[in-house]
Scaffold this motif. Sequence first.
Motif, PDB file in Angstrom:
ATOM      1  N   ARG A 166      -6.526 -25.043 -17.119  1.00  0.00           N
ATOM      2  CA  ARG A 166      -5.654 -24.576 -16.045  1.00  0.00           C
ATOM      3  C   ARG A 166      -4.888 -23.333 -16.485  1.00  0.00           C
ATOM      4  N   ALA A 210       2.391 -23.193 -15.501  1.00  0.00           N
ATOM      5  CA  ALA A 210       1.163 -22.617 -14.966  1.00  0.00           C
ATOM      6  C   ALA A 210       1.466 -21.290 -14.279  1.00  0.00           C
ATOM      7  N   ALA A 269     -23.488 -16.387 -18.333  1.00  0.00           N
ATOM      8  CA  ALA A 269     -22.449 -17.412 -18.459  1.00  0.00           C
ATOM      9  C   ALA A 269     -22.668 -18.591 -17.513  1.00  0.00           C
ATOM     10  N   LYS A 270     -23.270 -18.339 -16.370  1.00  0.00           N
ATOM     11  CA  LYS A 270     -23.298 -19.397 -15.349  1.00  0.00           C
ATOM     12  C   LYS A 270     -24.652 -20.075 -15.145  1.00  0.00           C
ATOM     13  N   TRP A 307     -25.852 -30.497 -19.304  1.00  0.00           N
ATOM     14  CA  TRP A 307     -25.102 -31.452 -18.482  1.00  0.00           C
ATOM     15  C   TRP A 307     -25.590 -32.870 -18.725  1.00  0.00           C
ATOM     16  N   THR A 341     -10.553 -42.159 -18.605  1.00  0.00           N
ATOM     17  CA  THR A 341      -9.189 -41.931 -19.084  1.00  0.00           C
ATOM     18  C   THR A 341      -8.343 -41.119 -18.112  1.00  0.00           C
ATOM     19  N   ARG A 373      -5.847 -40.119 -15.491  1.00  0.00           N
ATOM     20  CA  ARG A 373      -4.672 -40.844 -15.012  1.00  0.00           C
ATOM     21  C   ARG A 373      -4.653 -40.807 -13.491  1.00  0.00           C
ATOM     22  N   ARG A 429       5.319 -24.733  -7.106  1.00  0.00           N
ATOM     23  CA  ARG A 429       5.036 -24.295  -8.485  1.00  0.00           C
ATOM     24  C   ARG A 429       6.213 -24.632  -9.405  1.00  0.00           C
ATOM     25  N   TYR A 430       7.423 -24.423  -8.889  1.00  0.00           N
ATOM     26  CA  TYR A 430       8.624 -24.744  -9.670  1.00  0.00           C
ATOM     27  C   TYR A 430       8.648 -26.242  -9.996  1.00  0.00           C
ATOM     28  N   ALA A 461       5.998 -27.011 -12.686  1.00  0.00           N
ATOM     29  CA  ALA A 461       6.232 -26.425 -14.005  1.00  0.00           C
ATOM     30  C   ALA A 461       7.550 -26.888 -14.627  1.00  0.00           C
ATOM     31  N   GLU A 462       8.612 -26.900 -13.830  1.00  0.00           N
ATOM     32  CA  GLU A 462       9.937 -27.161 -14.401  1.00  0.00           C
ATOM     33  C   GLU A 462      10.349 -28.628 -14.326  1.00  0.00           C
ATOM     34  N   ARG A 493       8.180 -31.168 -13.749  1.00  0.00           N
ATOM     35  CA  ARG A 493       7.033 -31.995 -14.129  1.00  0.00           C
ATOM     36  C   ARG A 493       6.707 -33.028 -13.056  1.00  0.00           C
ATOM     37  N   ARG A 497       4.554 -34.888 -10.434  1.00  0.00           N
ATOM     38  CA  ARG A 497       3.117 -35.215 -10.395  1.00  0.00           C
ATOM     39  C   ARG A 497       2.627 -35.517  -8.982  1.00  0.00           C
ATOM     40  N   ARG A 516      -4.753 -27.723  -8.285  1.00  0.00           N
ATOM     41  CA  ARG A 516      -5.764 -27.612  -9.343  1.00  0.00           C
ATOM     42  C   ARG A 516      -5.153 -27.005 -10.620  1.00  0.00           C
ATOM     43  N   ASP A 517      -4.336 -25.956 -10.457  1.00  0.00           N
ATOM     44  CA  ASP A 517      -3.755 -25.265 -11.617  1.00  0.00           C
ATOM     45  C   ASP A 517      -2.761 -26.133 -12.374  1.00  0.00           C
ATOM     46  N   THR A 518      -2.019 -26.948 -11.637  1.00  0.00           N
ATOM     47  CA  THR A 518      -0.912 -27.666 -12.270  1.00  0.00           C
ATOM     48  C   THR A 518      -1.235 -29.124 -12.560  1.00  0.00           C
ATOM     49  N   GLY A 519      -2.252 -29.661 -11.923  1.00  0.00           N
ATOM     50  CA  GLY A 519      -2.557 -31.084 -12.091  1.00  0.00           C
ATOM     51  C   GLY A 519      -1.719 -31.969 -11.184  1.00  0.00           C
TER      52      GLY A 519
END
Lengths: 119, 321
Positions: free
Chosen positions: A2, A33, B23-24, B31, B44, B46, B168-169, B172-173, B175, B177, B209-212
Amino acid sequence: MRGQENLIAMRLKGKAMAVSIGTDKDQSLYLPANWKSLGTSHAFVAIDPDEKLRDLDLRFLVSLRVHVEGCDDARVVEVFEAAKQAGALRVIGTVFKRQGEEYRTVRMLDTEGLMEWPE
Amino acid sequence: MAGMIYEDTLDFATYLAQTEAKAKVKPAAGWIESLIEDLGKEDTERKAYLPWEKTHNLFAFRPGEVTLWAGVNGHGKSLMTGLTTLSLMAQDERSCIASFEMKPRKTLERMSRQWSGQRPAGEWMRDEQVLATYRDLYEQFGAFTDKRLWLYDQQGTVKTDVILGVMRYCAAELRIRQFVLDSLMKCVQGEDDYNGQKRFVDEVTAIARDTGMHVHLVHHLRKLGSESDIPDKSDVKGTGAISDQVDNMLLVWRNKKKESDQHAGKTVAVDEPDARLICCKQRNGEWEGRIALWFDAESQQYVPKAGSPAMNMAAWPHRSI
């Protein structure tokens, strides 16, 4: 993996910056991120421990200075090698050991050899 | 290490184009090797789950996904997402609610009722002992929310860039989920702005996608032909790109016919559900189908069986109180 999208977008606009790659579990929880908006000096990319490196497209690292860090020595080495293979200008790896709330550096790797430690 | 941003020494766009094929385009063997490596390994990833135990092997909220919650006005979307958020909190998932249709105080009042299983204190309550009991309940609920729940205090419409920044805040800040966004239409200009809706959902999926972080996006369904019609994904308002882009889709449907029959004094089958949660898309899971639910009016909870008492929302997995 990510966080690479921002860096790719920046590079497509002709700009670049160093990148730090975190390799520990749940790295994404504490690596911002949205590094671009935070004004930090490095881009942050998180690669989870269970991600297979051969599945990742690391071309965005080409010609950049890259810092790989984490607590799992083997994983840091693996990502360090992958960054080198992807054509990074210079790669530095740092392996930490957690001691309570603190992290102690136990090993450093450097493609230029200057920061290799312990020698 | 070099600091800050500098002029790229490489024509990166050209480099990407020139190396794209190498690359692709890869042999399938890589696979297959990966499939073999994963054989017998425990999953695994979560995951988080819906409040009802009977759904746990059917559906999961996975990190980095977007779930669309859609329903016709008045069919209980907010009650359902409120109950689900309580459950996610009990699963130790740090959660944030951005409701542009309900003030934080009202949201918390409803959630505290679902959490405690009891109607909150109202003006009709004067007994000091009763009030003390409710005060105690609110304090317990407050303790439960600690490090588990955040609310974005903004009503009405919100600018797209602002809410994306907030998300985003939070990731990132704080956490966070699980992020509940209620609702999509308050973040986009106009119901017929299909390009705006597509762009917004695209941005939301990128943030997830970027942050989970898992994003729960609340949205409306078109009014159905009749109260007893059961909706499907084609009933989602706006552009079809919304359904295409999200990972999961849960439709909330309330059995209004049963309610009106009850009000009219007609006999209704007890095992006839009061509501259904319809999963019509689960990108990374196999199951799609309908979950029958019954409404417990006192607690405002949807319960898994006809006549079940309210669930204990403080303990996971939730069992009847």
